[in-house]
Write a protein that holds these residues in place. Sequence first.
Motif, short mmCIF file in Angstrom:
data_model
loop_
_atom_site.label_atom_id
_atom_site.label_comp_id
_atom_site.label_asym_id
_atom_site.label_seq_id
_atom_site.Cartn_x
_atom_site.Cartn_y
_atom_site.Cartn_z
N TYR A 98 46.17 55.63 36.35
CA TYR A 98 47.01 54.10 36.07
C TYR A 98 47.34 53.16 37.27
O TYR A 98 47.99 52.29 37.15
CB TYR A 98 48.67 54.79 35.39
CG TYR A 98 49.56 55.59 36.04
CD1 TYR A 98 50.42 55.28 37.20
CD2 TYR A 98 48.95 56.89 36.37
CE1 TYR A 98 50.98 56.01 38.06
CE2 TYR A 98 49.66 58.14 37.15
CZ TYR A 98 50.61 57.12 38.01
OH TYR A 98 51.38 57.85 38.69
N ARG A 99 47.09 54.17 38.45
CA ARG A 99 47.31 53.25 39.45
C ARG A 99 45.81 53.84 40.47
O ARG A 99 46.27 54.83 40.95
CB ARG A 99 48.97 53.47 40.40
CG ARG A 99 48.89 52.89 42.36
CD ARG A 99 50.22 53.51 42.00
NE ARG A 99 50.69 51.88 43.33
CZ ARG A 99 51.43 51.95 43.84
NH1 ARG A 99 53.00 52.98 43.45
NH2 ARG A 99 51.88 51.71 45.01
N LEU A 100 45.61 52.86 40.98
CA LEU A 100 44.55 51.88 42.06
C LEU A 100 44.78 51.48 42.53
O LEU A 100 44.47 50.12 43.03
CB LEU A 100 43.16 52.09 41.32
CG LEU A 100 41.79 52.20 42.33
CD1 LEU A 100 41.84 53.41 43.04
CD2 LEU A 100 40.87 51.80 41.38
N VAL A 124 47.64 50.73 35.06
CA VAL A 124 49.24 49.52 35.46
C VAL A 124 49.34 49.29 36.95
O VAL A 124 49.55 47.89 36.84
CB VAL A 124 51.31 50.10 35.38
CG1 VAL A 124 52.04 50.25 35.57
CG2 VAL A 124 50.52 50.75 34.32
N TYR A 125 49.04 49.55 38.04
CA TYR A 125 48.73 49.35 39.13
C TYR A 125 47.76 49.42 39.96
O TYR A 125 46.32 49.65 39.87
CB TYR A 125 49.98 50.02 39.88
CG TYR A 125 50.06 49.51 41.37
CD1 TYR A 125 51.39 49.18 42.26
CD2 TYR A 125 49.23 49.72 41.90
CE1 TYR A 125 51.41 48.15 43.52
CE2 TYR A 125 49.31 48.90 43.76
CZ TYR A 125 49.97 49.10 44.37
OH TYR A 125 50.61 47.89 45.72
N LEU A 126 46.88 48.19 40.23
CA LEU A 126 45.80 47.61 40.97
C LEU A 126 45.56 46.79 41.92
O LEU A 126 46.38 45.75 42.04
CB LEU A 126 44.40 47.21 40.00
CG LEU A 126 43.35 46.84 40.65
CD1 LEU A 126 42.36 48.28 40.64
CD2 LEU A 126 42.42 46.21 39.57
N GLN A 151 47.37 43.37 43.32
CA GLN A 151 46.99 42.89 44.32
C GLN A 151 45.18 43.21 44.66
O GLN A 151 45.36 43.52 44.91
CB GLN A 151 47.72 43.97 45.03
CG GLN A 151 47.42 43.10 46.61
CD GLN A 151 48.49 43.91 47.92
OE1 GLN A 151 49.33 44.94 47.27
NE2 GLN A 151 48.34 43.80 48.92
N LEU A 152 45.28 41.38 44.13
CA LEU A 152 43.37 41.22 44.90
C LEU A 152 43.22 40.49 46.10
O LEU A 152 43.92 39.19 46.42
CB LEU A 152 43.04 40.52 43.29
CG LEU A 152 41.71 40.54 42.97
CD1 LEU A 152 40.91 41.28 43.29
CD2 LEU A 152 40.90 39.89 41.70
N SER A 153 42.36 41.04 47.71
CA SER A 153 42.15 40.21 48.12
C SER A 153 40.13 40.24 47.89
O SER A 153 39.62 40.61 47.19
CB SER A 153 42.28 41.21 49.53
OG SER A 153 43.21 41.44 49.56
N VAL A 154 40.07 38.53 48.00
CA VAL A 154 38.75 38.22 47.88
C VAL A 154 37.98 38.11 48.99
O VAL A 154 38.86 36.51 49.78
CB VAL A 154 38.95 37.53 46.88
CG1 VAL A 154 37.23 36.56 46.61
CG2 VAL A 154 39.32 37.49 45.22
#
Length: 169
Positions: A98-100, A124-126, A151-154
């Motif tokens: 559920y959270r990574l 739920v949380y990535l 929260q995605l960094s590219v």
Amino acid sequence: MCLYIDEFTRVPNGIGSLTNLEVLSTLDITVSIDIIEELGQLMELRVLHILLFIGWSGKLVECLHKLQNIQYLYIKIFGDHQWDFGGLDAWVAPRHLYRLDIEWPCWFSTLPTWMNESYLLDLVYLSIAVRDLGQVNLETLGRLRALHLLQLSVDPKNLGTLGGFIIGC
């Protein structure tokens, strides 16, 4: 069942004998690679927060394959260089994750194939960083029904699209 320690506490060898442990936070394994091997014996772990040295990624992947009850995984890597998490792409997260939360400077090469709506029903949380991300990857993330925080960094050099991204509901 729960062991909460701060990041400055050094855990002696033998932690693998705590086989009923369900929560382990925050384990600093920047000093001893033996601790990673022992983590694989903690089959009941649901929550794992670890600090890891950049060179020990292969051992971590072996360990994570064994920990199929993990629901919340937090990894922070220490080292001088950005670390491609490509080896973890071979890891298949447990269905009930559920959270990574994997802190930068750890980069997945691309969005892992197991990260999809038919497999991760409870995510739920990535928070991850991805080197190569395209529109199709965003659409895949958008189909994760339970996802509330992303929260995605590219990597700006490899955006995977020229015109930008379209994010829809």
